[in-house]
Design a protein around this motif. Structure first.
Motif, PDB file in Angstrom:
ATOM      1  N   ARG A  72      35.866  31.733  11.552  1.00 48.98           N
ATOM      2  CA  ARG A  72      36.480  32.913  10.939  1.00 48.98           C
ATOM      3  C   ARG A  72      37.848  32.562  10.347  1.00 48.98           C
ATOM      4  O   ARG A  72      38.158  32.919   9.206  1.00 48.98           O
ATOM      5  CB  ARG A  72      36.607  34.025  11.975  1.00 48.98           C
ATOM      6  CG  ARG A  72      36.996  35.387  11.418  1.00 48.98           C
ATOM      7  CD  ARG A  72      36.938  36.433  12.538  1.00 48.98           C
ATOM      8  NE  ARG A  72      36.938  37.788  12.025  1.00 48.98           N
ATOM      9  CZ  ARG A  72      38.036  38.529  11.884  1.00 48.98           C
ATOM     10  NH1 ARG A  72      39.222  38.032  12.205  1.00 48.98           N
ATOM     11  NH2 ARG A  72      37.957  39.766  11.418  1.00 48.98           N
ATOM     12  N   LYS A  73      38.645  31.883  11.133  1.00 49.39           N
ATOM     13  CA  LYS A  73      39.972  31.472  10.658  1.00 49.39           C
ATOM     14  C   LYS A  73      39.857  30.381   9.603  1.00 49.39           C
ATOM     15  O   LYS A  73      40.592  30.395   8.593  1.00 49.39           O
ATOM     16  CB  LYS A  73      40.800  30.972  11.846  1.00 49.39           C
ATOM     17  CG  LYS A  73      42.192  30.468  11.479  1.00 49.39           C
ATOM     18  CD  LYS A  73      42.915  29.924  12.692  1.00 49.39           C
ATOM     19  CE  LYS A  73      42.273  28.632  13.170  1.00 49.39           C
ATOM     20  NZ  LYS A  73      43.017  28.011  14.293  1.00 49.39           N
ATOM     21  N   ASN A  74      38.948  29.433   9.807  1.00 47.00           N
ATOM     22  CA  ASN A  74      38.822  28.318   8.874  1.00 47.00           C
ATOM     23  C   ASN A  74      38.284  28.746   7.516  1.00 47.00           C
ATOM     24  O   ASN A  74      38.566  28.101   6.500  1.00 47.00           O
ATOM     25  CB  ASN A  74      37.930  27.234   9.479  1.00 47.00           C
ATOM     26  CG  ASN A  74      38.614  26.509  10.628  1.00 47.00           C
ATOM     27  OD1 ASN A  74      39.836  26.482  10.701  1.00 47.00           O
ATOM     28  ND2 ASN A  74      37.818  25.952  11.526  1.00 47.00           N
ATOM     29  N   TYR A  75      37.506  29.821   7.483  1.00 45.95           N
ATOM     30  CA  TYR A  75      37.027  30.334   6.200  1.00 45.95           C
ATOM     31  C   TYR A  75      38.209  30.808   5.357  1.00 45.95           C
ATOM     32  O   TYR A  75      38.289  30.551   4.149  1.00 45.95           O
ATOM     33  CB  TYR A  75      36.035  31.477   6.448  1.00 45.95           C
ATOM     34  CG  TYR A  75      35.075  31.747   5.306  1.00 45.95           C
ATOM     35  CD1 TYR A  75      35.032  30.958   4.170  1.00 45.95           C
ATOM     36  CD2 TYR A  75      34.185  32.824   5.383  1.00 45.95           C
ATOM     37  CE1 TYR A  75      34.144  31.208   3.143  1.00 45.95           C
ATOM     38  CE2 TYR A  75      33.275  33.087   4.358  1.00 45.95           C
ATOM     39  CZ  TYR A  75      33.273  32.279   3.243  1.00 45.95           C
ATOM     40  OH  TYR A  75      32.375  32.537   2.230  1.00 45.95           O
ATOM     41  N   VAL A  76      39.141  31.497   6.005  1.00 41.10           N
ATOM     42  CA  VAL A  76      40.352  31.937   5.301  1.00 41.10           C
ATOM     43  C   VAL A  76      41.157  30.730   4.829  1.00 41.10           C
ATOM     44  O   VAL A  76      41.662  30.703   3.698  1.00 41.10           O
ATOM     45  CB  VAL A  76      41.209  32.842   6.212  1.00 41.10           C
ATOM     46  CG1 VAL A  76      42.523  33.202   5.520  1.00 41.10           C
ATOM     47  CG2 VAL A  76      40.436  34.114   6.580  1.00 41.10           C
ATOM     48  N   ASN A  77      41.291  29.713   5.694  1.00 45.52           N
ATOM     49  CA  ASN A  77      42.016  28.502   5.299  1.00 45.52           C
ATOM     50  C   ASN A  77      41.379  27.850   4.076  1.00 45.52           C
ATOM     51  O   ASN A  77      42.076  27.383   3.163  1.00 45.52           O
ATOM     52  CB  ASN A  77      42.035  27.508   6.458  1.00 45.52           C
ATOM     53  CG  ASN A  77      42.876  27.986   7.622  1.00 45.52           C
ATOM     54  OD1 ASN A  77      43.812  28.794   7.433  1.00 45.52           O
ATOM     55  ND2 ASN A  77      42.582  27.513   8.812  1.00 45.52           N
ATOM     56  N   MET A 106      40.264  38.449   1.028  1.00 43.30           N
ATOM     57  CA  MET A 106      40.447  39.087  -0.267  1.00 43.30           C
ATOM     58  C   MET A 106      41.828  38.819  -0.880  1.00 43.30           C
ATOM     59  O   MET A 106      42.059  39.131  -2.046  1.00 43.30           O
ATOM     60  CB  MET A 106      40.198  40.590  -0.167  1.00 43.30           C
ATOM     61  CG  MET A 106      38.774  40.975   0.264  1.00 43.30           C
ATOM     62  SD  MET A 106      37.450  40.030  -0.542  1.00 43.30           S
ATOM     63  CE  MET A 106      37.712  40.446  -2.269  1.00 43.30           C
ATOM     64  N   LYS A 107      42.730  38.219  -0.116  1.00 44.11           N
ATOM     65  CA  LYS A 107      44.013  37.816  -0.701  1.00 44.11           C
ATOM     66  C   LYS A 107      43.837  36.665  -1.688  1.00 44.11           C
ATOM     67  O   LYS A 107      44.658  36.486  -2.595  1.00 44.11           O
ATOM     68  CB  LYS A 107      44.981  37.386   0.409  1.00 44.11           C
ATOM     69  CG  LYS A 107      45.486  38.516   1.292  1.00 44.11           C
ATOM     70  CD  LYS A 107      46.452  37.976   2.344  1.00 44.11           C
ATOM     71  CE  LYS A 107      46.991  39.088   3.219  1.00 44.11           C
ATOM     72  NZ  LYS A 107      47.928  38.575   4.272  1.00 44.11           N
ATOM     73  N   TYR A 108      42.768  35.906  -1.497  1.00 38.31           N
ATOM     74  CA  TYR A 108      42.579  34.691  -2.294  1.00 38.31           C
ATOM     75  C   TYR A 108      41.344  34.742  -3.190  1.00 38.31           C
ATOM     76  O   TYR A 108      41.160  33.858  -4.027  1.00 38.31           O
ATOM     77  CB  TYR A 108      42.493  33.484  -1.359  1.00 38.31           C
ATOM     78  CG  TYR A 108      43.607  33.473  -0.339  1.00 38.31           C
ATOM     79  CD1 TYR A 108      44.922  33.229  -0.736  1.00 38.31           C
ATOM     80  CD2 TYR A 108      43.355  33.747   0.996  1.00 38.31           C
ATOM     81  CE1 TYR A 108      45.958  33.248   0.180  1.00 38.31           C
ATOM     82  CE2 TYR A 108      44.390  33.765   1.930  1.00 38.31           C
ATOM     83  CZ  TYR A 108      45.686  33.527   1.519  1.00 38.31           C
ATOM     84  OH  TYR A 108      46.715  33.555   2.426  1.00 38.31           O
ATOM     85  N   CYS A 109      40.502  35.774  -3.003  1.00 37.82           N
ATOM     86  CA  CYS A 109      39.257  35.876  -3.771  1.00 37.82           C
ATOM     87  C   CYS A 109      39.340  37.010  -4.781  1.00 37.82           C
ATOM     88  O   CYS A 109      40.004  38.025  -4.543  1.00 37.82           O
ATOM     89  CB  CYS A 109      38.079  36.102  -2.822  1.00 37.82           C
ATOM     90  SG  CYS A 109      37.832  34.750  -1.667  1.00 37.82           S
ATOM     91  N   ASP A 110      38.636  36.839  -5.888  1.00 36.57           N
ATOM     92  CA  ASP A 110      38.653  37.864  -6.932  1.00 36.57           C
ATOM     93  C   ASP A 110      37.718  39.022  -6.615  1.00 36.57           C
ATOM     94  O   ASP A 110      38.002  40.164  -6.949  1.00 36.57           O
ATOM     95  CB  ASP A 110      38.279  37.232  -8.269  1.00 36.57           C
ATOM     96  CG  ASP A 110      39.327  36.233  -8.724  1.00 36.57           C
ATOM     97  OD1 ASP A 110      40.332  36.666  -9.308  1.00 36.57           O
ATOM     98  OD2 ASP A 110      39.147  35.027  -8.471  1.00 36.57           O
TER      99      ASP A 110
END
Length: 622
Positions: free
Chosen positions: A154-159, A202-206
């Motif tokens: 979960r955390k690594n996906y965001v990373n 969603m901070k990093y994805c369109d």
């Protein structure tokens, strides 16, 4: 007027009449996936109706490599790029992962060095093939996929997404071009909640392409027995079935987590699913919901599969189609073949488009456009003018006011599943409520169980959390004192019972819950409730008004102690379990002990020599 001028005018009017992406602005996305293994070519008329095309899939290797494998796949991509080049508005992305190639994501994202290798190869594929971005289809981080992950996914996906975005910013600085990141998101909350930190992603994805389909299928598990459409729009199942197995519940889940809707694309399947060996309907008035018989003794294998829209008409008799009004989806039931087919058609997609507009979603996603027929029947419905309509509200969901789960589910405990209210067993120290996002079980009924319908939602004692999720925070949300009452899991012999005639709790007579407006009083018959017979009778106790009241230790025989000794008192009566001489209950109709050792009332029990009136003298001790 010359015929050439007329033709030009008609052509312009035709272009104006449809929501052509290249011709006028439409804020909502139409994202179409096209398969790398498919045989049906990408066409110009499809390109005109899409805003984004995702080529699926490039393969991810155990070493972090990213490649398009096979001559046929490379030739297909070349053709797709030729068509896309004629439509400058169309953004072309490629996808990695999928059900059959997500097994390496967990290890490849485990630390920065391995993520860097994967990210470098993802970016190189964008540069080498001239893509506008990449779509990550990890199925699934943490749990639910063909290969189980680990909690740190979960955390690594965001990373991964953050570091990928940083690399693409550097590329943008070099090329002057903007690049897109999207990801395919799970539909089921049991996969979504543990695996996806949506607010951070969603901070990093369109945008996110929600795979809001495959709620039902002939899976290789016990759940494969249940028939239904791949993507029911609304909850419309029989009672006791989950209310989350539908598109609305998933869209609400995403929207309430992200706190806005413009980045969410609803997934629409251009295929159906079928079952064989199907039995009678669960509800005789509804042909949709049935169960199939397994082909193995373990009950985990079912005969069935999927069928593309373009092939459905040749494999099944579509003249037998019925449209299910509740779920807004078509289905076919063939009794003589014991076969059920659930699918999408132009009508069901129209309902989904209307839903997207009503709830102001970012658009729709299609799996997959090469499953459509030559006439573009489903894509035409998905790309209709109505998708460009403005929504009256920017956010149209009522979200739960808490992030934690305060309701019992089958995953927690099958025996406690669905229990709610002040008399239910606590969950993490809270009085359990009902899940406001589960339309099948959003209301707490009179008898302390979650459900839907008037008996759960509309009675005076009922609580409708779906209509007003803020009721979850209505005080008290936790017990205001130590629990001295039997909760609903205590069993039928104890549930709702109180007073001295009931088996004791930790050596004391159970009370009623003073926080429970439906049952704060103990009747003289030993039952909790809120009527006059429970609260205002002789011997009744209203614990909401007398919270500190505790029953004194039992000083007389009761039926629960020993039926044969009930009514006996005095020196000659059998001793109580405490060793004391039994008295008579001063709050009963037999409050005096006669000189012959029996409880009753009247002169021969109360006024004789040696008689004891315990109502007049409750402190009397033998």
């Amino acid at each position: 007027m010359r015929i050439e001028v007329v033709l030009v005018i008609l052509a312009v009017l035709f272009q104006e009449s449809r929501c052509g992406i290249s011709d006028r602005s439409c804020s909502r996305r139409r994202v179409g996936y096209i398969t790398s293994w498919g045989k049906n070519p990408f066409r110009d008329d499809q390109a005109e109706k899409l805003t984004h095309l995702v080529f699926a899939f490039f393969a991810v290797g155990s070493d972090g490599s990213v490649n398009l494998e096979g001559d046929e796949a490379r030739a297909r991509l070349s053709h797709v790029k030729e068509v896309a080049a004629r439509h400058p508005h169309l953004k072309l992305l490629y996808a990695v992962g999928g059900w059959e190639n997500s097994q390496y994501f967990s290890i490849l994202t485990a630390d920065h060095s391995r993520r860097s290798v994967l990210i470098s190869n993802l970016v190189n594929a964008i540069k080498d093939y001239g893509f506008d971005g990449v779509d990550i289809d990890w199925e699934y981080p943490v749990t639910g996929g063909a290969v189980e992950g680990t909690p740190v996914d979960r955390k690594n996906y965001v990373n991964l997404m953050r570091e990928l975005r940083n690399e693409l910013r550097d590329l943008e600085a070099e090329t002057g071009k903007a690049y897109l990141i999207s990801f395919a998101g799970a539909a089921g909350h049991w996969v979504l909640k543990p695996g996806y930190d949506l607010q951070q992603l969603m901070k990093y994805c369109d945008f996110v392409n929600v795979m809001s389909y495959d709620y039902f299928g002939a899976w290789a598990s016990k759940w494969g027995a249940y028939t239904g459409p791949p993507a029911p729009l609304h909850f419309a199942m029989p009672k006791k079935f989950s209310g989350r197995m539908n598109v609305h519940a998933t869209m609400k889940d995403y929207s309430c987590q992200i706190k806005e809707t413009s980045k969410i694309n609803m997934g629409v399947p251009f295929y159906g699913r079928f079952w064989k060996n199907v039995g009678d309907a669960v509800d005789s008035s509804d042909d949709m919901w049935r169960t199939a018989t397994a082909t193995n003794s373990e009950g985990t294998k079912f005969e069935g599969g999927d069928v593309q829209w373009r092939e459905l008409h040749t494999k099944f008799d579509t003249k037998l189609t019925k449209f299910h009004a509740g779920s807004k989806t078509p289905f076919i039931w063939i009794p003589e073949q014991k076969t059920f087919v659930g699918y999408e058609n132009a009508e069901s997609i129209k309902h989904k488009v209307n839903y997207i507009v009503e709830h102001n979603l970012g658009g729709l996603m299609i799996w997959a456009i090469d499953f459509d027929d030559e006439d573009g029947t489903l894509l035409n419905s998905a790309a209709s003018d109505s998708l460009c309509t403005s929504s009256a509200k920017s956010f149209n969901y009522k979200c739960s006011p808490v992030d934690d789960k305060r309701w019992w589910t089958f995953d927690d405990n099958e025996d406690l599943a669905g229990m709610c209210g002040k008399s239910a067993p606590l969950i993490d120290g809270y009085y359990p409520v009902c899940d406001p996002d589960d339309p099948g079980h959003a209301c707490c009924g009179k008898y302390g169980y979650c459900g839907s319908g008037a008996e759960f939602c509309s009675c005076p004692e009922c609580i409708d959390y779906g209509t007003d999720p803020s009721l979850i925070l209505k005080e008290p949300v936790k017990p205001t004192q130590k629990i001295t009452w039997y909760t609903a899991d205590a069993g039928e012999g104890k549930r709702g019972r109180c007073g001295r005639d009931v088996p004791p709790m930790e050596g004391e007579a159970p009370t009623c819950n003073p926080d429970d407006a439906n049952a704060p009083c103990c009747s003289n018959g030993g039952y909790c409730g809120n009527s006059k017979e429970h609260c205002e009778c002789v011997g009744c106790v209203d614990f909401s008004k007398n919270r500190d009241f505790r029953y004194k230790p039992l000083e007389w025989w009761t039926f629960s102690e020993n039926p044969a000794n009930v009514g006996r008192c005095g020196y000659d009566a059998p001793r109580l379990s405490t060793g004391k001489i039994p008295k008579c209950d001063p709050d009963s109709e037999s409050f005096c002990c006669s000189n012959s050792g029996y409880c009753g009332k009247g002169e021969q029990y109360c006024s004789c020599l040696g008689c004891v009136d315990f109502k007049a003298n409750p402190a009397y001790e033998y």
